[in-house]
Structures are given as structure tokens and as C-alpha cells.
Design a protein around this motif. Structure first.
Motif, PDB file in Angstrom:
ATOM      1  N   ARG A  12      38.667  41.084  43.163  1.00  0.00           N
ATOM      2  CA  ARG A  12      39.452  39.998  42.554  1.00  0.00           C
ATOM      3  C   ARG A  12      40.724  40.590  41.947  1.00  0.00           C
ATOM      4  O   ARG A  12      40.919  40.576  40.733  1.00  0.00           O
ATOM      5  CB  ARG A  12      38.636  39.284  41.465  1.00  0.00           C
ATOM      6  CG  ARG A  12      37.423  38.509  41.954  1.00  0.00           C
ATOM      7  CD  ARG A  12      37.837  37.244  42.693  1.00  0.00           C
ATOM      8  NE  ARG A  12      36.696  36.392  43.042  1.00  0.00           N
ATOM      9  CZ  ARG A  12      35.959  36.546  44.125  1.00  0.00           C
ATOM     10  NH1 ARG A  12      36.218  37.554  44.953  1.00  0.00           N
ATOM     11  NH2 ARG A  12      34.966  35.729  44.386  1.00  0.00           N
ATOM     12  N   SER A  46      40.146  35.271  38.724  1.00  0.00           N
ATOM     13  CA  SER A  46      38.870  35.925  38.414  1.00  0.00           C
ATOM     14  C   SER A  46      37.688  34.995  38.627  1.00  0.00           C
ATOM     15  O   SER A  46      36.572  35.439  38.911  1.00  0.00           O
ATOM     16  CB  SER A  46      38.875  36.430  36.972  1.00  0.00           C
ATOM     17  OG  SER A  46      39.074  35.349  36.073  1.00  0.00           O
ATOM     18  N   ARG A 101      39.294  44.258  39.282  1.00  0.00           N
ATOM     19  CA  ARG A 101      38.170  43.621  38.595  1.00  0.00           C
ATOM     20  C   ARG A 101      36.827  44.071  39.190  1.00  0.00           C
ATOM     21  O   ARG A 101      36.006  43.266  39.599  1.00  0.00           O
ATOM     22  CB  ARG A 101      38.287  42.105  38.638  1.00  0.00           C
ATOM     23  CG  ARG A 101      39.528  41.540  37.931  1.00  0.00           C
ATOM     24  CD  ARG A 101      39.452  40.035  37.871  1.00  0.00           C
ATOM     25  NE  ARG A 101      40.571  39.442  37.149  1.00  0.00           N
ATOM     26  CZ  ARG A 101      41.541  38.732  37.735  1.00  0.00           C
ATOM     27  NH1 ARG A 101      41.559  38.568  39.048  1.00  0.00           N
ATOM     28  NH2 ARG A 101      42.511  38.186  37.031  1.00  0.00           N
ATOM     29  N   MET A 103      43.969  37.003  43.405  1.00  0.00           N
ATOM     30  CA  MET A 103      42.894  36.010  43.339  1.00  0.00           C
ATOM     31  C   MET A 103      42.458  35.766  41.894  1.00  0.00           C
ATOM     32  O   MET A 103      42.290  36.718  41.132  1.00  0.00           O
ATOM     33  CB  MET A 103      41.686  36.496  44.164  1.00  0.00           C
ATOM     34  CG  MET A 103      40.574  35.473  44.285  1.00  0.00           C
ATOM     35  SD  MET A 103      39.158  36.080  45.244  1.00  0.00           S
ATOM     36  CE  MET A 103      39.854  36.193  46.894  1.00  0.00           C
TER      37      MET A 103
END
Length: 319
Positions: free
Chosen positions: A23, A30, A133, A28
């Protein structure tokens, strides 16, 4: 295929899915959720084969598979094999985050893959985990070494973000002294999630590269969005992709196929053509594509608007 501005459109970027196992903050959200359960429930493997064959018959001679994350597609090997063996395309690449690539690199190469573009925005493990992430930098480095060992051309794509990783630019450049790879720095763009970062995160990488001692420009025979440099004595090259500070629209030779079956003629345009109604209708598909190519915009308007016209996030387009 030529557009109305005389550009030879011979390069297709084909997104196999909008899903990803990371992510990244500029790509993108989260909390992104996907309504569909499968990797791609809109285009089948046979649909992709039809599209690939049709584009090749129209003059496409370079294909790059993208996502989301293309390695998630269960038939990635078969699609590469089909593109290489049955469509005769020798210039085949993928753009990937490299999670899982180490295990499949040899098989991809044996079936026709020639190059991999790997997204790496930091060489520090804690920063890489933060920007993605959850990604594991060790797995990516392992994949880079594996790709080089089997004979794949490797390019590293690094999005430079102010106050995050601009202090690592020289570290990335030094990778080209150790490895025969291209490291390409990409300007942050006000597109999708990138809009949230752009105002305070934009960094003019072009100016920095131009002022590094022992860095010199090199000619690039391929039609590329990057301006290439070489550090004295290095094995690889340093590329700079600058859609904001220096547009490359005049030489753009690409189209994009999205994972939901649309053609995008420009990354930053909101205009799209749904080609699903023309699947398995080769004559109509070819005529529609010829007509559509003539509508390719002359340029994007990022510099004027400071925002992309498209309402999609990068993972929905296929970068």
C-alpha cells in the motif's frame, strides 16, 4: 500505428489487476478495499491474449505487464509465454514491487521476459517498510540479485519525496557502481494519492542530478521517458523521469490497457475507451483502435493545472 501528431505508437502497458500486496503512500489508500474476490474478474486470460494479439497486429512491438501487482495474476507466466512465442514480441517487461519475484524470476525469463522494473523508494529498511506500509526490503534486494543472475535486465524505479528520501539519492546512484542496473528517479506527480503529498513532497530531482560532480549525460537509443546519465566508472546508468519539470509528451509512444478493459491514451487524461464490447471481434477491434489512436492527446496539463485530469489512482491505471 501513428497518431495525428506523427508519433509512432508501438508500446503497450497492460495492467493485469488493480490489486496489490503493498500500500505505497503515493499510490494506494491504506484502507483500499476490493469488491471483487478474484485477481481480475473482468478480463480473462483469453481476453488478455486477444488484446495482446490484436495490438501486435496493429504494430505494438513492446509490452510491459503492470498492475497493481502483476505477479499476483495466476497466469502471468502463460501470458508472457504467449506474448513471446505466439505473438513474436521480444521486448517484454514487467513493473513490480518484487515481492515473490525471487521464486519465479527464472521461470519468467525462460518464457520470454526480458526486463523488470522494480519499485524501491528507500534503501533503509524502516523507511521502505513505512512508504510501502509493510514491505520487506530484504526480499526486494534478494529478488534484484536473482534477476541479475538469470539474465534479466533490471531497472530500479525510485519516487523521490522531499523530507523523506532525497537524502538517499547518492546511495541509489552508488548502486549503479556495484550492479549493472539502471536506477531511475521519478518526480512525484499530483495524481491520485500523490495529490495528498505533492504540495509539500515535490522535489526537483533533475536539478540535483545536474549538479552532481562526475555525472554526465549519455545517449539513449531506446524511446524512453527517462533522460539517462552515468556516474564515472559505474556499471549501470542513472535515469531521471520528470513529467513535471520537463515533459516528454512530444515523444510519447505508449498506450495503456487498464485491468477493467479500457484503453488510456494518456496517463493523465480522464478519457478512456471501453474495449470489452469489441473482444473476440478482431476486425472491429482493429478499426476501433486505429480510430482511437488518432485521439491521443498532444500533451498532458500537469504543469498548468498542478493536478492530473484523471480521477483514478495509479494502481487503477497500471503506472
Amino acid at each position: 500505428m501513428n497518431d495525428r501528431f506523427g508519433r509512432n505508437i508501438n508500446y503497450a502497458r497492460i495492467s493485469l489487476t488493480d490489486k496489490c500486496n503493498l500500500r505505497c503512500v503515493y499510490c494506494m489508500p491504506s484502507d483500499a478495499e476490493f469488491k471483487q474476490k478474484g485477481i481480475n474478474e473482468l478480463l480473462s486470460t483469453n481476453d488478455y491474449k486477444f488484446i495482446i494479439k490484436g495490438l501486435v497486429e496493429l504494430g505494438i512491438n513492446k509490452i510491459r505487464f503492470t498492475g497493481g501487482e502483476p505477479l499476483l495474476h495466476p497466469d502471468i507466466v502463460e501470458l508472457i509465454r504467449y506474448t513471446y512465442e505466439e505473438c513474436g514480441i521480444d521486448n517484454i517487461g514487467i513493473t513490480t514491487n518484487a515481492i515473490g519475484l525471487c521464486d519465479i524470476a527464472d521461470e519468467l525469463y525462460k518464457n520470454g521476459l526480458k526486463s523488470v522494473n522494480i519499485s524501491v523508494d528507500s534503501l533503509k529498511e524502516y523507511r521502505y517498510k513505512s512508504v510501502t506500509r509493510g514491505g520487506d526490503l530484504k526480499e526486494v534486494i534478494k529478488a534484484i540479485n536473482k534477476c541479475l543472475s538469470v539474465g534479466l535486465k533490471v531497472k530500479i524505479n525510485c519516487v523521490v519525496i522531499k523530507d523523506f528520501n532525497e537524502d538517499e539519492v547518492l546511495d541509489f546512484i552508488m548502486m549503479t557502481s556495484i550492479y549493472p542496473i539502471d536506477v531511475r528517479f521519478i518526480e512525484l506527480m499530483p495524481l491520485g494519492e500523490g495529490n495528498k503529498l505533492y504540495q509539500y513532497g515535490y522535489f526537483n530531482i533533475f536539478e540535483m542530478i545536474e549538479n552532481i560532480d562526475e555525472m554526465y549525460k549519455v545517449n539513449n537509443e531506446e524511446n524512453s521517458a527517462a533522460q539517462y546519465y552515468k556516474y564515472k566508472g559505474a556499471k549501470g546508468r542513472v535515469g531521471v523521469i520528470t513529467p513535471m519539470s520537463c515533459s516528454f509528451c512530444s515523444t510519447c509512444n505508449r498506450i495503456r490497457v487498464t485491468s477493467n478493459g479500457s484503453i488510456k491514451l494518456c496517463l493523465h487524461s480522464k478519457e478512456e475507451l471501453d474495449i470489452k464490447p469489441y473482444l473476440n471481434k478482431p476486425l472491429i477491434f482493429r478499426e476501433i483502435m486505429k480510430e482511437n489512436i488518432l485521439e491521443k492527446p498532444q500533451k498532458h496539463h500537469l504543469n498548468e493545472n498542478q493536478q492530473s485530469d484523471t480521477n483514478r489512482n495509479m494502481y487503477q491505471i497500471g503506472g
